[in-house]
Design an enzyme around this catalytic site. Sequence first.
Site, PDB file in Angstrom:
ATOM      1  N   CYS A 122       0.807  -1.232   0.000  1.00  0.00           N
ATOM      2  CA  CYS A 122       0.000   0.000   0.000  1.00  0.00           C
ATOM      3  C   CYS A 122       0.839   1.281   0.000  1.00  0.00           C
ATOM      4  CB  CYS A 122      -0.939  -0.018   1.188  1.00  0.00           C
ATOM      5  SG  CYS A 122      -1.877  -1.548   1.266  1.00  0.00           S
ATOM      6  N   HIS A 138      -2.978   7.955   6.256  1.00  0.00           N
ATOM      7  CA  HIS A 138      -3.173   6.641   5.644  1.00  0.00           C
ATOM      8  C   HIS A 138      -4.610   6.211   5.954  1.00  0.00           C
ATOM      9  CE1 HIS A 138      -2.083   2.915   3.811  1.00  0.00           C
ATOM     10  NE2 HIS A 138      -2.329   2.214   4.894  1.00  0.00           N
ATOM     11  N   GLU A 180      -1.543   5.325  13.773  1.00  0.00           N
ATOM     12  CA  GLU A 180      -1.165   6.528  13.022  1.00  0.00           C
ATOM     13  C   GLU A 180      -1.375   7.778  13.876  1.00  0.00           C
ATOM     14  OE1 GLU A 180      -3.157   6.961   9.270  1.00  0.00           O
ATOM     15  OE2 GLU A 180      -1.755   8.501   8.584  1.00  0.00           O
ATOM     16  N   LYS A 190      -9.613   8.099   1.986  1.00  0.00           N
ATOM     17  CA  LYS A 190     -10.064   6.732   1.671  1.00  0.00           C
ATOM     18  C   LYS A 190     -11.556   6.587   1.936  1.00  0.00           C
ATOM     19  CE  LYS A 190      -5.689   4.231   2.306  1.00  0.00           C
ATOM     20  NZ  LYS A 190      -4.714   5.302   2.565  1.00  0.00           N
ATOM     21  N   HIS A 206      -9.535   2.443  -0.575  1.00  0.00           N
ATOM     22  CA  HIS A 206      -8.089   2.251  -0.437  1.00  0.00           C
ATOM     23  C   HIS A 206      -7.565   1.714  -1.765  1.00  0.00           C
ATOM     24  CE1 HIS A 206      -4.199   1.248   0.825  1.00  0.00           C
ATOM     25  NE2 HIS A 206      -4.429   0.581   1.932  1.00  0.00           N
ATOM     26  N   PHE A 211       1.836  -3.573   4.015  1.00  0.00           N
ATOM     27  CA  PHE A 211       2.244  -4.877   4.527  1.00  0.00           C
ATOM     28  C   PHE A 211       3.780  -4.939   4.542  1.00  0.00           C
ATOM     29  CE2 PHE A 211      -1.566  -7.850   3.361  1.00  0.00           C
ATOM     30  CZ  PHE A 211      -2.327  -7.208   4.299  1.00  0.00           C
TER      31      PHE A 211
END
Lengths: 427, 410
Positions: free
Chosen positions: B169, B302, B313, B334, B339, B398
């Site tokens: 991502c 994010h 975050e 998002k 996303h 990830f």
Amino acid sequence: MSDPIVVTGIGAVCPLGTGGRAVWRAFAAGESGIRALEATDERLERGVDVTPPAEVGRAGWVRGFRPREHIVSPQLRRMDWCSRMLVAAVRQAFDDAVTLPLSEPLSLRTALVVGSCFGNQRETAVYLQRVFAAGPGAGQPLLFPNLVLNAAAGYAAIELDLQGPNVCVAEHEASGEAALATAVDLLSTGACDVVCAAGVDEIGSLQLDALADLRLLHPDALPAERGARARRAHRGQRGAIIPGEGAAALVLERASHARARGVASYASIAAARIGAIAAPPYGFARDAAAAADRLLALAETPGPAISGVVGGANGLAARDALDRAVLHRLTGAGAATLGYVAFRRLVGDWGAAGALGAVLAAMALDARVLPGQDDGTGNAISPAVHDPQRLLLVGAARGGVLVPVVFDRTTGPSRCSSTASTSSSSC
Amino acid sequence: MPENRSTRPRVVVTGIGAITAAGPTVAALRAALHGEATCIGPLTLFDTEGLKVHIAGEVRELPPAGLLPRAARVRASRSDRFALVALEEALRGSGLRLPFTDPARVGVAVGSSTGGMLETEAYYQRRLTRRPAGASRTCLAAATVAAPAGLVAAAIGALGPRLSPSTACSSGAIALAMAASWIRSGAADVVVAGGSDALTRMTFTGFHALQAMSSEPCRPFDLQRRGLSLGEGAGILVLEAEEHAHRRGATVLAEFAGAGLSCDASHPTAPHAEARGAVHALQRALHDAGADSHEIDYVNAHGTGTVHNDASETFALKRVLGEAAGRVAISSTKSLIGHLLGAAGAVEAIATVIAINDRYAPPTLHLRERDPACDLDYVPNRGRPLEIRSALSNSYGFGGNNCSLVLRRA
């Protein structure tokens, strides 16, 4: 360059063996890692790979690799085959560079750049098989995180506590060389003090199916019956790729940084640049001579003349033509004793194999010899070159990507005789 | 030698292009950012029977790309086509004309997490059912994550540096970071950079299997958040050396001031308990930009809408921005478009450029009751005017991968 970037650690898990020095010895002896997989092979370790040997012919299967001997992380049981190869190679490289365990300040300033073309193919196939057979709800939560291309890079960071930049790049056949060039960029811009450049890819049924479908596989790489059919229908064959797999890693740092740590280097990197030449979408540049000119222009850097070429020929006509064109240009320039090795002939072709080519180039400079190569039947293709000063690794990929990496010999003591290394094997 | 911030070339943004669930243009994205309605809706691209989630930020309108090379018309994947649509708009906006006078000085960095996986799935499904591969075989050439970057380069004849970062991502954000480093090092004058990803069965069923997806449009930072909503699309930015941009009289949209990369090195999917990687990425980005935390007015988070991400975050932002965190506007776009995985970092950088230029903080939709662990200003449900000097855009992936970008008013 007053403070060059040097190679201080190497690691490899590949068809020639496990460990940089074991791989070097096999390479120097001209051994081939291309073989048929046997039912008792460690490559078939339960839970790691289920590609049945009957479906595959001869290929560059990794040999002599036992993951548990190299990986300490409890994440091992979750790791796919690709991740296991990479983590082991990266650990070997850091161990060889005498950096382990990483201190807190160094772990924050240590980066990892991994090149990979396809990543974890085997589990991708298993995952998709299940979803297609049992429906969308059959996705497996334990497999899915391993399917991203950077999964192996993540596991390597966990294994060694690498908290610096962590980048995974793909550039088809030049994924390994692209990782090297990116690693050099990170060091040059001060984003890290130490960086491990690595490459990994595995043989998987999805790739084999696709290559066979596109008639790019060498008949030897097919099961016996299909291979015989392919030989009979040779007319339709468009390439002769023997697939391979493996991982290779190099630890890079500034010479001053290595000196301060008291570590000798294998070689320095004089240039590692990514550029391109016009090419059809998804294809190789058609004009090999022009591609060679562009590649050599990208590689241009002050220093000694090129003593030898570590080529990337892989059985694709266009790719092989580039190596020939590079050699033609260099020998035309008067390099009478130019050496050449097409290492993919010994280990098979995988997208990130360039990282292994880099390991071999660095070790050749350190060992003061680039071995010669024959055509597999005893006829010499190129002579050995003794005391090479500069080697060129020829990275190229479809889409016109060119990634030359220039390695120079360093003036310090040879790593083969260095006592600084903790590596158990010797040259 | 490491770069000297005072002497290195400044990097500026001179063109932006985006295709998202909001539509195939930046104008459509801008309208969505200024609106209060989500573009996340029913997923039609493939079957979701048996799943609990049937929604996504799917691209409904995919116009033909004029720059699509003839040789790629059959082979180009959905991700490839997204990248080209965004590329055309970004180039148009930048004022750059083809062919380039010095194509070797033009680089391409386009990230992707799955590349042509949607088409590979179709090929593989046919193989499994022992049907002839047929037309699906032609798409294999575009199967890898390197394909979008290769096609973009072929379309514009770029012969400079090229890279296809694939870090899940954060791929798009890392592509921008690498692009900027090429300009600073003098390897390129112009870099076309960003990310592109299409929805695939693999990612949709995978996130579903991880129970990381929400059955309703995602609700970042909300106490009742249940997970993320996937989306698809592409974002392309034209990054350029400031001097080069000035020389040709280009309009500068923002300065690409800095980037920070890091790795948690703790878990394959979950963020570090103390957000150490996110903290390091933010600190490095601010350092790289020569920015003080008090200079930051806006953060494009994010903000996936998963329990762990949003709290982690928030923790990282508070740790790095200190007392300034309390006055900074933070939003997760998002909630508007989903996303976009490998494209998320690029599209969100574009959203950040829009925010800077529009003097406007976009909203975080569906934020009804703030999670006590998420106690900052997330611009709930309605955007508002905001003078933005500098902004951060965060992307996490990830593998514990983190990338923070700093964009500054030009």
